[in-house]
Design a protein around this motif. Structure first.
Motif, PDB file in Angstrom:
ATOM      1  N   VAL A   1      -6.804  -0.613  -1.116  1.00 63.22           N
ATOM      2  CA  VAL A   1      -6.207  -0.093  -0.067  1.00 63.22           C
ATOM      3  C   VAL A   1      -5.093  -1.128   0.682  1.00 63.22           C
ATOM      4  O   VAL A   1      -3.912  -1.118   0.837  1.00 63.22           O
ATOM      5  N   LEU A   2      -5.679  -2.328   1.050  1.00 66.92           N
ATOM      6  CA  LEU A   2      -4.682  -3.444   1.398  1.00 66.92           C
ATOM      7  C   LEU A   2      -3.591  -3.686   0.664  1.00 66.92           C
ATOM      8  O   LEU A   2      -2.433  -4.101   0.959  1.00 66.92           O
ATOM      9  N   GLY A   3      -3.938  -3.886  -0.591  1.00 69.12           N
ATOM     10  CA  GLY A   3      -2.798  -4.265  -1.682  1.00 69.12           C
ATOM     11  C   GLY A   3      -1.609  -3.226  -1.833  1.00 69.12           C
ATOM     12  O   GLY A   3      -0.486  -3.404  -1.737  1.00 69.12           O
ATOM     13  N   PHE A   4      -2.332  -1.751  -1.698  1.00 72.41           N
ATOM     14  CA  PHE A   4      -1.127  -0.764  -1.496  1.00 72.41           C
ATOM     15  C   PHE A   4      -0.319  -0.820  -0.437  1.00 72.41           C
ATOM     16  O   PHE A   4       0.950  -0.747  -0.255  1.00 72.41           O
ATOM     17  N   VAL A   5      -0.921  -1.166   0.776  1.00 72.56           N
ATOM     18  CA  VAL A   5      -0.107  -1.415   1.998  1.00 72.56           C
ATOM     19  C   VAL A   5       1.030  -2.404   1.861  1.00 72.56           C
ATOM     20  O   VAL A   5       1.831  -2.308   2.410  1.00 72.56           O
ATOM     21  N   VAL A   6       0.473  -3.649   1.372  1.00 75.15           N
ATOM     22  CA  VAL A   6       1.315  -4.632   1.204  1.00 75.15           C
ATOM     23  C   VAL A   6       2.305  -4.338   0.254  1.00 75.15           C
ATOM     24  O   VAL A   6       3.649  -4.706   0.689  1.00 75.15           O
ATOM     25  N   VAL A   7       2.313  -3.663  -0.726  1.00 69.23           N
ATOM     26  CA  VAL A   7       3.270  -3.161  -1.603  1.00 69.23           C
ATOM     27  C   VAL A   7       4.178  -2.289  -0.926  1.00 69.23           C
ATOM     28  O   VAL A   7       5.496  -2.494  -0.965  1.00 69.23           O
ATOM     29  N   MET A   8       3.836  -1.365  -0.229  1.00 69.81           N
ATOM     30  CA  MET A   8       4.513  -0.444   0.365  1.00 69.81           C
ATOM     31  C   MET A   8       5.486  -0.947   1.309  1.00 69.81           C
ATOM     32  O   MET A   8       6.401  -0.723   1.562  1.00 69.81           O
ATOM     33  N   MET A   9       4.721  -2.018   2.149  1.00 66.62           N
ATOM     34  CA  MET A   9       5.675  -2.723   3.159  1.00 66.62           C
ATOM     35  C   MET A   9       6.734  -3.553   2.420  1.00 66.62           C
ATOM     36  O   MET A   9       7.646  -3.581   3.142  1.00 66.62           O
ATOM     37  N   ALA A  10       6.560  -4.292   1.529  1.00 64.39           N
ATOM     38  CA  ALA A  10       7.408  -4.777   0.694  1.00 64.39           C
ATOM     39  C   ALA A  10       8.378  -4.060   0.212  1.00 64.39           C
ATOM     40  O   ALA A  10       9.777  -4.293   0.352  1.00 64.39           O
ATOM     41  N   LEU A  11       8.165  -2.719  -0.403  1.00 67.93           N
ATOM     42  CA  LEU A  11       9.174  -1.835  -0.604  1.00 67.93           C
ATOM     43  C   LEU A  11      10.011  -1.396   0.338  1.00 67.93           C
ATOM     44  O   LEU A  11      11.166  -1.462   0.332  1.00 67.93           O
ATOM     45  N   VAL A  12       9.576  -1.069   1.704  1.00 69.72           N
ATOM     46  CA  VAL A  12      10.296  -0.628   2.631  1.00 69.72           C
ATOM     47  C   VAL A  12      11.074  -1.604   3.222  1.00 69.72           C
ATOM     48  O   VAL A  12      12.126  -1.587   3.665  1.00 69.72           O
ATOM     49  N   TYR A  13      10.566  -2.963   3.395  1.00 65.55           N
ATOM     50  CA  TYR A  13      11.280  -4.175   3.945  1.00 65.55           C
ATOM     51  C   TYR A  13      12.546  -4.174   3.007  1.00 65.55           C
ATOM     52  O   TYR A  13      13.601  -4.606   3.199  1.00 65.55           O
ATOM     53  N   GLY A  14      12.301  -4.073   1.662  1.00 68.65           N
ATOM     54  CA  GLY A  14      13.381  -4.356   0.472  1.00 68.65           C
ATOM     55  C   GLY A  14      14.264  -3.225   0.814  1.00 68.65           C
ATOM     56  O   GLY A  14      15.646  -3.694   0.727  1.00 68.65           O
TER      57      GLY A  14
END
Length: 86
Positions: free
Chosen positions: A56-69
């Motif tokens: 879950v934490l890995g998925f959240v980090v990936v989604m945060m990076a996607l939104v930031y990008g």
């Protein structure tokens, strides 16, 4: 919907000729069904819990990076199209 005891089929309430349970009886039936379902719940082991948490934490980090990008990309595009305000 009511389950027919003899055949196990689900039939519409009131079609079998039985009287519909009262308000408080339906509440008691609801809580009995909730408790029966909660008894079926299996608690994860410590290793499963840690694994699920990491996923879950890995998925959240990936989604945060996607939104930031995407945010960075869109802000760059709007700056290129409209220019920097003077």
């Amino acid at each position: 919907m009511v389950q027919d005891a003899a055949s196990g089929d689900v039939v519409a309430a009131g079609t079998s000729g039985e009287k519909k349970p009262g308000f408080f009886a339906r509440i008691v039936i609801f809580f009995r069904q909730v408790i029966a379902e909660l008894r079926k719940v299996v608690t994860p082991t410590r290793s499963e819990l840690l694994k699920f948490t990491a996923v879950v934490l890995g998925f959240v980090v990936v989604m945060m990076a996607l939104v930031y990008g995407l945010d960075y990309l869109f802000s760059w595009v709007t700056t290129v199209v409209f220019g920097v305000p003077a």
